[in-house]
Each structure stands twice: as structure tokens, then as C-alpha cells.
Enzyme design. Sequence first.
Site, PDB file in Angstrom:
ATOM      1  N   ASP A   1      71.614  78.857 115.286  1.00  0.00           N
ATOM      2  CA  ASP A   1      72.259  78.368 114.073  1.00  0.00           C
ATOM      3  C   ASP A   1      73.437  77.484 114.463  1.00  0.00           C
ATOM      4  OD1 ASP A   1      70.760  79.452 111.971  1.00  0.00           O
ATOM      5  OD2 ASP A   1      71.670  81.411 112.283  1.00  0.00           O
TER       6      ASP A   1
ATOM      7  N   ASP B   1      90.344  78.879  94.528  1.00  0.00           N
ATOM      8  CA  ASP B   1      89.228  79.046  95.465  1.00  0.00           C
ATOM      9  C   ASP B   1      89.730  79.824  96.682  1.00  0.00           C
ATOM     10  OD1 ASP B   1      87.117  78.850  97.217  1.00  0.00           O
ATOM     11  OD2 ASP B   1      86.799  76.697  96.938  1.00  0.00           O
TER      12      ASP B   1
ATOM     13  N   PHE C   1      81.506  78.762  92.603  1.00  0.00           N
ATOM     14  CA  PHE C   1      80.459  78.080  93.371  1.00  0.00           C
ATOM     15  C   PHE C   1      79.192  78.926  93.374  1.00  0.00           C
ATOM     16  CE2 PHE C   1      78.046  77.510  97.269  1.00  0.00           C
ATOM     17  CZ  PHE C   1      77.857  76.137  97.289  1.00  0.00           C
ATOM     18  N   SER C   2      78.054  78.276  93.317  1.00  0.00           N
ATOM     19  CA  SER C   2      76.767  78.962  93.463  1.00  0.00           C
ATOM     20  C   SER C   2      75.801  78.018  94.173  1.00  0.00           C
ATOM     21  CB  SER C   2      76.196  79.372  92.102  1.00  0.00           C
ATOM     22  OG  SER C   2      75.768  78.236  91.381  1.00  0.00           O
TER      23      SER C   2
ATOM     24  N   GLU D   1      72.972  77.223  93.258  1.00  0.00           N
ATOM     25  CA  GLU D   1      72.268  76.370  92.296  1.00  0.00           C
ATOM     26  C   GLU D   1      73.115  75.178  91.869  1.00  0.00           C
ATOM     27  OE1 GLU D   1      72.506  79.682  91.988  1.00  0.00           O
ATOM     28  OE2 GLU D   1      70.467  80.124  92.675  1.00  0.00           O
TER      29      GLU D   1
ATOM     30  N   ARG E   1      76.122  74.169  93.311  1.00  0.00           N
ATOM     31  CA  ARG E   1      76.693  73.508  94.485  1.00  0.00           C
ATOM     32  C   ARG E   1      78.011  72.800  94.154  1.00  0.00           C
ATOM     33  NH1 ARG E   1      72.167  69.683  96.041  1.00  0.00           N
ATOM     34  NH2 ARG E   1      73.480  69.143  97.832  1.00  0.00           N
TER      35      ARG E   1
ATOM     36  N   LYS F   1      84.957  69.988  92.514  1.00  0.00           N
ATOM     37  CA  LYS F   1      84.594  69.445  93.826  1.00  0.00           C
ATOM     38  C   LYS F   1      83.221  70.020  94.159  1.00  0.00           C
ATOM     39  CE  LYS F   1      86.665  73.171  96.606  1.00  0.00           C
ATOM     40  NZ  LYS F   1      86.935  74.079  95.484  1.00  0.00           N
TER      41      LYS F   1
ATOM     42  N   ASP G   1      72.098  87.710 112.156  1.00  0.00           N
ATOM     43  CA  ASP G   1      72.859  88.873 111.700  1.00  0.00           C
ATOM     44  C   ASP G   1      72.477  89.339 110.296  1.00  0.00           C
ATOM     45  OD1 ASP G   1      73.908  86.853 110.156  1.00  0.00           O
ATOM     46  OD2 ASP G   1      75.907  86.916 111.034  1.00  0.00           O
TER      47      ASP G   1
ATOM     48  N   ASP H   1      67.293  87.222 108.513  1.00  0.00           N
ATOM     49  CA  ASP H   1      66.995  86.879 109.909  1.00  0.00           C
ATOM     50  C   ASP H   1      66.028  87.865 110.552  1.00  0.00           C
ATOM     51  OD1 ASP H   1      68.663  84.640 109.983  1.00  0.00           O
ATOM     52  OD2 ASP H   1      70.422  85.845 110.480  1.00  0.00           O
TER      53      ASP H   1
END
Length: 683
Positions: free
Chosen positions: A306, A343, A377-378, A380, A382, A396, A519, A523
Site C-alpha cells: 500500500d 474537521d 466527509f463520506s 460517496e 467525497r 472542500k 491490517d 485485507d
Amino acid sequence: MVERKAVQPYSRELLGEAVRMSFVKLDPRQMVKNPVMFLVEVGAFLTLLLTIWPDLFGASEAGRGYNFAMFLILFFTVLFANFAEAVAEGRGKAQAAALRKTRGETMARRLKKDGEFEWVPASALRKGDVVRVEEGEIIPADGEIVEGLAAIDESVITGESAPVIKEAGGDFSSVTAGTRVISDWIVVRVTHDPGETFLDRMIALVEGAKRKKTPNEVALTILLVALTLIFLLVVATLVPVAGYLGISFDAVNLIALLVALIPTTIGGLLSAIGIAGMDRLAQANVIAMSGRAIEAAGDIDVIVLDKTGTITYGHRMAAEFIPVGTHSESEVAEAAYRASVRDETPEGRSIVDLARRKGVVWAEEAQALEGATVIEFSAETRKSGLRLASGETFVKGAVDVIRREAEAKGLPVPPDLAPKTERIAREGGTPLAVAVNGEILGLIYLKDTVKPGLKERFAELRAMGIKTIMLTGDNPLTAATIAQEAGVDEFVAEAHPEDKIRIIEREQRQGKLVAMTGDGTNDAPALAQADVGLAMNSGTQAAKEAANMVDLDSDPTKLLTVIAIGKQLLITRGALTAFSVANDVAKYFTIFPAIVVSGIPALDALNVLHLTSPRTAILSAMIFNAIIIPLLIPLALRGVRYRPATADQLLARNILIYGLGGVIAPFVGIKLIDVFLTFLGVR
């Protein structure tokens, strides 16, 4: 670091216990697991019988003193081989003892069916039970947090004193038995029965109690057994052939010839090499669920990584406010501040900090925030931001999202938005657009930093023929810049979790071994599919169960260290095998001429070392055969020095250094021993 990392490799207590275990391991029921050394033990027993009854197998010219000397040499050969294995096991057991000190009997607050809690011993907990753990209490069993949030001291496992925050849900919800809650409380669902916890498995694996031979070890053992059987047949057929030629062999000399031919050096050190490999991994704070995983790490062809948190630090920080159109930098900074003031993410905090450094001050902030609505924020939407009670909106978010909203409202899109967005992406940053009431004012340049030293390490992997693939959710331009800066061979942009397993399967279909880190629960399938799956200890229980290695430090770059340790294990085994085989060749050309010279005097010409007599030649070769094992124990435990190279280069190096060295060393050693025996009056 915890005590288990401070185990002294050659402490007096460890060596004393290793000596004791060397004698315990003489039990034939244990020795038979190592066929090569078992045959040497049988030879020692036979020479002991020949010491008592010299003519047991027919008339013999060898006296009791010579036979007894041969018995002692063979006995100590076996003892030294057992000592090598015992020292390697002892280091693991010392680490396990340190871990056991942390595992006392803990009481647990278990949830009953009526909703009340009852106190029970931790040993009474079973998979599926639910317990509550409060501040200052020890977590009684491995599990997943189902309710609450707490700071947890995991130093008993990781060696790090800094607490970690764990909470229900997400990728950081698993807890480990033996760790301590130092603030707040959590409710945990137990995921393992007693004896099967992570700490139990760590102890068993570190001390080698459940160690199984790896596929490579099994294959090498089969090869050694096959060679031993071949040489046993060769020696057995010498008797009738020699009788036909009128040459008589003493039984004790035949035993010496057999021991000289069979690969005793690698046979005596093979187990110690494997145990020491797991020990080195444990010292790196990585627990391997099997020796197979370490070997696989040494054979890895591809690494899937990653970007965030592995190649880069993972904390994108605001670096610059970039205006577009006719707007100024101060306008962008002020709008970004208001969009981020509520935020609490690291990115949001960095935007607020940068705006303040730019001189942004919201004079009526307290009043303006009354009745304001946070735009969360989500994945979907963004985007995130703040909507004031007056209706004024500061947002933003992803540039394409903010641009579409502006177009939907009929607002103009600044012509320099696209080129400035592309410029940020090309530099490896992440662009966020800032808008007020839908009007785009500018961009926030979020920058992630590649970890220092990674480019050099990736270059080392490339030199070994290992390909690195970076996965990132970033756009292709950003991904390409980061990939170039980090020095990876390939990248996949805008990747989804399911892309990991797709890429792993693609590489495996081409016959390659693949390693990856992870993690999260998402994954787990890829970790299970990978040949080497390294899970983070801070991750979910599902990830740790699916992987075959767990990094207690939760450092994704540890995978590079794991591969180096795996390579070192294979290099060490190959080097000592080459040395052992070459060693046997040299000993053969010392012993065989000495045995047959009485019947074929012309073979005395093969006595290139000009040894004093056939008897001193045989004794010198056997003494060297015995003492070379303890001399190589430090190398077997420490491992041959690892240098990045291709398989062909490593093979050439092993043959040159250890193969050639295995031929030269016996000649030098045997000659010196012969001189010493002659000095003592042995003829």
C-alpha cells in the site's frame, strides 16, 4: 523493548542448559529424528563395544586405546550436534520465559445471560464470551472490541511504552490477552479458547515447542538420508571387494570412513539454522506462524505494498493554498479555514494550522459557529465543510466533485483549475478544491512524504530480482509521481481493496511467490492468498488470523526486513551445505588412502599432506569432523551475512567461499591436528 529482546546469545545460564539438553537429546528416540546424526550415534555405540571386545567383528589390529579414542570422537561429534540445536532452542526458550512472566492468572468480568457481569478466571473464558475491561485491568483474552474506546498499553507484546487507541469497529478493534487498559473501558468479545491465544502461540513458536520442519528442510533431510544410505552401501561393499584384493579392514576404520563420508556437518547444524532463523525474526518483533513462511519470504518474487502508511507516512498535510481565476491566496486560505474548522482529521487540522500561519483570523468565529452544521466527509460525497446558520456554505473536496457542483449551479469553472490540479498531481500531492456557496476559489495542496531510505531498499530488492508493486487510491498522475520518487517497479492507481487479491493471483499464475502487508478485515482474503502475508498487530483479528506473520510493531515496511531474514536463512543453509559436502570430499581423500595403504602401498602417493601414519590420519580427520561443528555454531545462529544479489550470484559466492573453503579448511585443520598428535607420541 521488552525483556525477550534482550536475551543474551551466550549467557552462562543458556550455555549450561544447552549442555544439559545435549545429553538429554542422546536418547535414540530423539536422535532418530536426525538420521545422519543417529547413524553417527550408532557408530559411537559400536566403537564402544569394540573397545570392550576388540575382536567382536573379527580379528582386529586396532587396540582398545585406539577404539576408545574413536568412541570419544564419535560421541563428542553427536554431543556437539545436539549442543548446536540446544543453544538455538535455548535462546527461544529464554524469550518464551520472559513472555510467560506476563501471563499470570487474570480475573475477567464476564457478561451473563441476564445482562449482569460475573467475575471468573480468564481460563474459564471461551470463544464467544463477552467481557468488560475497565481502566487499570488486564485484558483476559484475545478478542474484538464490540463497544467502547480505550487507550491500551501493549508494551508486553510490542515492547513500546506508548499506548494505542482501540475502539469498536474499523481496523483497530482487536485486543490481545495480557495487554492493559490504561484509560476508559471496553467490551470485548472473546475470539479464542484458552491455550489458543496470540500470546500462547507466540510462546509456543518462540520456544520451538510446535516447530515443524519446513518443506526445504524436509527436502534437504531426504537428500542427506539418501546420501547416507548410498555411502553406507559403498562402505559395506568395500569389505568383500577388499577381501578379494587381499586387504583387511578393521571395523572401527570402516565406521570412521562412513562418518567421514556422510554429511555430518550440515546434518548436525540443519535444525539449529532453522530455529535461529525464527529467533532472528522474533528479535525483529515479528512472529511467524510457521517456518514455511520464513522460507517463503526468502524466495519472494513480488511485493505488493500500500502507498499510504507503507511507502509514505500516510499523513497528508496542507502545504499550500493555490488560488484560481481572479481570487487571491488569502481568500482561499480563509475559505479553507472555515471549511475545516470543525474537521478533526489530521488533514483538517493541518489546513487550519496552515491558514493560521498565513494570518487567517475569524473574528466572529464563536458566534458564527452557533447553529452551524458540519458537512461530514463520506466516501460517496467525497467532500466536507461547514454550513452556517445564515446559509453560507464553505466546502472542500475532490476537484471533480466540487467542479460538478459548480456547473450544476451554473457557476463558471476557472480555466486554470485543471492545469493547477494536474500540476499538484504530477508533484505527488493531493489537490482539494475549495468553494464558497458553490463558487470555486482555489485549491489546497495536500502532500504526503515518501519515507526516507525506501528508494535504496527497493533498489536492493530489484538487484535480487524482486518486483515491487504499489497500490494506491490516488489518481494515476499522483500515483506515478509517488512511484517514481519511491522507486517502485509498478503501480496501480485508483485501486480498490479487491484489487489486492486480483494482483496477487495474477502474479501467482505466472509462477511467482508474492508477499503483502495489511491490517484491515478487507485485507484478510489477500493476506490469506499471499505466500507471505504480514499482518499488523494493531489491525483486526481477521487480518491476523489470515496472515502467516504478525508484526508486533505494526510497521508495514517491516516486510522488507522479513524478506532479508528469509534470504539470510536460505543463504546460511546453502552456504553450510556447500561447506559440508566439500568438507566430506577432503576428509575422504585423507581417510581412504590411510585405510587401504597397507594392502596397496602405491596409494601412499595420495598422502599429499604427508601425515605421520594411517592411524594419525584417521584420528586427525575424525577429530576435525567433530570440532568443526561447534566452531560453526556461531555462524549457524548468527547467519551468513546477507548482501542483496541474484540467485546465480549467491550460488557462485557460496561455491567460491564455502565450497572452496570447505575443501581447504579440512586439509589445514587435519594437518595441524596430525602434527599435534605426533607431538603427543601417537603413531
